[in-house]
Scaffold this motif. Structure first.
Motif, PDB file in Angstrom:
ATOM      1  N   ILE A 124      -2.969  28.446  -8.973  1.00 38.46           N
ATOM      2  CA  ILE A 124      -2.544  28.358  -7.468  1.00 38.46           C
ATOM      3  C   ILE A 124      -2.187  27.146  -6.819  1.00 38.46           C
ATOM      4  CG2 ILE A 124      -3.288  28.827  -5.091  1.00 38.46           C
ATOM      5  CD1 ILE A 124      -5.043  31.096  -6.208  1.00 38.46           C
ATOM      6  N   ASP A 125      -1.146  27.105  -6.309  1.00 42.04           N
ATOM      7  CA  ASP A 125      -0.410  25.756  -5.690  1.00 42.04           C
ATOM      8  C   ASP A 125      -1.010  25.951  -4.262  1.00 42.04           C
ATOM      9  OD1 ASP A 125       0.921  23.906  -4.400  1.00 42.04           O
ATOM     10  OD2 ASP A 125       2.710  23.952  -5.434  1.00 42.04           O
ATOM     11  N   THR A 126      -1.862  24.925  -3.935  1.00 41.36           N
ATOM     12  CA  THR A 126      -2.467  24.958  -2.279  1.00 41.36           C
ATOM     13  C   THR A 126      -1.161  24.629  -1.365  1.00 41.36           C
ATOM     14  OG1 THR A 126      -2.931  22.643  -2.436  1.00 41.36           O
ATOM     15  CG2 THR A 126      -4.765  24.287  -3.025  1.00 41.36           C
ATOM     16  N   SER A 127       0.012  24.214  -1.611  1.00 42.82           N
ATOM     17  CA  SER A 127       1.104  23.884  -0.871  1.00 42.82           C
ATOM     18  C   SER A 127       1.993  25.191  -0.658  1.00 42.82           C
ATOM     19  CB  SER A 127       1.878  22.729  -1.088  1.00 42.82           C
ATOM     20  OG  SER A 127       1.197  21.466  -1.504  1.00 42.82           O
ATOM     21  N   ARG A 128       1.595  26.332  -1.237  1.00 44.32           N
ATOM     22  CA  ARG A 128       2.507  27.540  -1.057  1.00 44.32           C
ATOM     23  C   ARG A 128       1.511  28.670  -0.649  1.00 44.32           C
ATOM     24  NH1 ARG A 128       7.151  27.328  -3.939  1.00 44.32           N
ATOM     25  NH2 ARG A 128       7.662  25.409  -5.162  1.00 44.32           N
ATOM     26  N   PRO A 129       2.118  29.364   0.103  1.00 46.09           N
ATOM     27  CA  PRO A 129       1.190  30.755   0.722  1.00 46.09           C
ATOM     28  C   PRO A 129       0.779  31.637  -0.403  1.00 46.09           C
ATOM     29  CG  PRO A 129       3.091  30.479   2.017  1.00 46.09           C
ATOM     30  CD  PRO A 129       3.292  29.726   0.867  1.00 46.09           C
ATOM     31  N   TYR A 130      -0.417  32.315  -0.185  1.00 46.33           N
ATOM     32  CA  TYR A 130      -0.677  33.322  -1.193  1.00 46.33           C
ATOM     33  C   TYR A 130      -1.844  34.261  -0.149  1.00 46.33           C
ATOM     34  CZ  TYR A 130      -5.280  30.811  -1.345  1.00 46.33           C
ATOM     35  OH  TYR A 130      -6.423  30.329  -1.131  1.00 46.33           O
ATOM     36  N   GLU A 131      -1.738  35.651  -0.861  1.00 46.08           N
ATOM     37  CA  GLU A 131      -2.544  36.596  -0.654  1.00 46.08           C
ATOM     38  C   GLU A 131      -3.270  37.192  -1.937  1.00 46.08           C
ATOM     39  OE1 GLU A 131      -0.780  39.635   1.346  1.00 46.08           O
ATOM     40  OE2 GLU A 131       0.288  38.506   2.866  1.00 46.08           O
ATOM     41  N   TRP A 132      -4.711  37.031  -1.619  1.00 41.80           N
ATOM     42  CA  TRP A 132      -5.412  37.540  -2.852  1.00 41.80           C
ATOM     43  C   TRP A 132      -6.444  38.573  -2.445  1.00 41.80           C
ATOM     44  CZ3 TRP A 132     -10.993  37.388  -3.075  1.00 41.80           C
ATOM     45  CH2 TRP A 132     -11.440  37.602  -4.740  1.00 41.80           C
ATOM     46  N   SER A 133      -6.399  39.832  -3.146  1.00 41.23           N
ATOM     47  CA  SER A 133      -7.187  40.986  -2.694  1.00 41.23           C
ATOM     48  C   SER A 133      -7.942  41.451  -3.916  1.00 41.23           C
ATOM     49  CB  SER A 133      -6.229  42.035  -2.175  1.00 41.23           C
ATOM     50  OG  SER A 133      -5.499  42.507  -3.215  1.00 41.23           O
ATOM     51  N   ALA A 134      -9.164  41.998  -3.440  1.00 45.04           N
ATOM     52  CA  ALA A 134     -10.250  42.443  -4.439  1.00 45.04           C
ATOM     53  C   ALA A 134     -10.786  43.558  -3.808  1.00 45.04           C
ATOM     54  CB  ALA A 134     -11.126  41.486  -4.717  1.00 45.04           C
ATOM     55  N   SER A 135     -11.247  44.512  -4.737  1.00 39.66           N
ATOM     56  CA  SER A 135     -11.939  45.663  -4.254  1.00 39.66           C
ATOM     57  C   SER A 135     -13.515  45.503  -4.531  1.00 39.66           C
ATOM     58  CB  SER A 135     -11.456  46.796  -4.994  1.00 39.66           C
ATOM     59  OG  SER A 135     -11.367  46.637  -6.427  1.00 39.66           O
ATOM     60  N   GLY A 136     -14.160  45.517  -3.476  1.00 36.81           N
ATOM     61  CA  GLY A 136     -15.681  45.477  -3.854  1.00 36.81           C
ATOM     62  C   GLY A 136     -16.217  44.284  -4.444  1.00 36.81           C
ATOM     63  N   THR A 137     -17.186  44.319  -5.408  1.00 32.58           N
ATOM     64  CA  THR A 137     -17.947  43.290  -6.015  1.00 32.58           C
ATOM     65  C   THR A 137     -16.869  42.352  -6.938  1.00 32.58           C
ATOM     66  OG1 THR A 137     -19.882  44.291  -6.006  1.00 32.58           O
ATOM     67  CG2 THR A 137     -19.526  42.751  -7.714  1.00 32.58           C
ATOM     68  N   ASN A 138     -16.796  41.055  -6.661  1.00 36.52           N
ATOM     69  CA  ASN A 138     -16.032  40.239  -7.332  1.00 36.52           C
ATOM     70  C   ASN A 138     -16.763  38.734  -7.565  1.00 36.52           C
ATOM     71  OD1 ASN A 138     -13.618  38.027  -7.503  1.00 36.52           O
ATOM     72  ND2 ASN A 138     -13.006  40.071  -8.065  1.00 36.52           N
TER      73      ASN A 138
END
Length: 325
Positions: free
Chosen positions: A111-125
């Motif tokens: 992941i590049d912190t200078s670029r937008p991102y969306e991270w999604s997870a379902s339940g326990t992670n």
């Protein structure tokens, strides 16, 4: 490791709010969303290795949730760094840099912190994160750009080696001595660079400068694994990589170094480390020098003193806390 967030320390109704607020005030702030905040619990811990920072993050019984870093949050704070994220438990989806990647246990991504991102997870992670400044990754930014947000495998090959090293460093951090911390971070960065170079090497459309950098990384790893060989030389290195000695010398010139200087520097680093190691205090200095490819004790002593300002014997006495005579 230092616990940064542990929602179990507060009443159930305050747990998600605590977690969300902590991420909004983090070094790389992100918005946390959760479908069932009343059932949420989370924990984040960190270990500072100097060059890199290790983070562990766990969420439980949360239902579907998201971590979003948008342009507004990037403008608020951007350390211009990379985050290598390993997915250890559960599945997640990352949308970043034009990729939409499903990450299963054992997968990782950059992941590049200078670029937008969306991270999604379902339940326990559960996930492991290695955070480090961009300039510490000695690969061309244009080449690395291809890998940002892409799914990478940490279950086999060199990816599995990196995964095991990061897991072990996270587990053993509290037992490290001060000198071990820098060694561990250097090892992790070298492995990380090797993994990314391997991934880049699988792409056939790299520009010439990227191929040269990947080749340089491969040669560096080759040298590191053969420092104990007194016959190691520009000629043998060039032959092993099917290039002309002139090409090898030009590669190192591009990095303001020489082949001989690089070999000598890495050998001296290992000798210095061993001379300061209490468990090797009875090993003769000439044996340590020979272990790392120095065939002449006198030459080693002169070279060591030039590099560090002390003879090997004086350095060992100083490092182990013995009075120098």
């Amino acid at each position: 490791m230092q616990v940064l967030i542990n929602t179990d320390d507060v009443p159930a109704g305050e747990r998600f709010g605590l977690f969300r607020d902590a991420f909004l005030h983090e070094l790389t702030p992100a918005e946390v969303r959760c479908d069932r905040p009343t059932g949420f619990s989370g924990r984040v811990a960190s270990a500072d290795l100097g060059l890199v920072t290790l983070l562990t993050m766990s969420t439980r019984n949360a239902g579907p949730g998201e971590l979003v870093r948008d342009p507004k949050l990037i403008r608020r704070s951007d350390p211009e760094g990379y985050r290598l994220t390993f997915n250890q438990r559960g599945s997640s989806v990352l949308t970043h840099n034009g990729h939409r990647s499903t990450l299963l246990p054992g997968d990782f991504t950059l992941i590049d912190t200078s670029r937008p991102y969306e991270w999604s997870a379902s339940g326990t992670n559960d996930s492991l994160v290695v955070r480090f400044p961009r300039e510490l990754l000695r690969l061309p930014g244009a080449a690395v750009h291809r890998l940002i947000g892409a799914p990478l495998c940490g279950r086999t090959g060199i990816g599995a080696l990196l995964s095991a090293a990061i897991t072990r460093a996270t587990r053993d951090f509290d037992g490290y001595r001060p000198g071990d911390v820098l060694r561990a971070s250097t090892t992790l960065l070298n492995l990380l660079g090797g993994v990314l170079a391997h991934e880049l090497d699988t792409h056939t459309a790299l520009p010439p400068e990227s191929h040269r950098e990947v080749l340089f990384q491969r040669i560096q790893r080759f040298i590191q694994h053969r420092l104990d060989d007194p016959t190691l030389s520009p000629k043998t290195i060039a032959a092993a990589h099917h290039i002309a000695p002139r090409t090898l010398h030009l590669l190192f010139q591009d990095h303001d170094d020489t082949v001989a200087g690089y070999i000598r520097g890495r050998r001296l680093e290992h000798c210095r480390r061993d001379l300061g190691d209490f468990t090797l205090r009875e090993r003769p200095i000439h044996a340590i020098a020979a272990r790392w490819g120095f065939t002449s004790a006198a030459h080693f002593s002169r070279t060591f003193r030039t590099a560090y300002g002390l003879t090997p014997q004086a350095y060992r006495q100083h490092s182990l806390g013995r009075p120098m005579r």
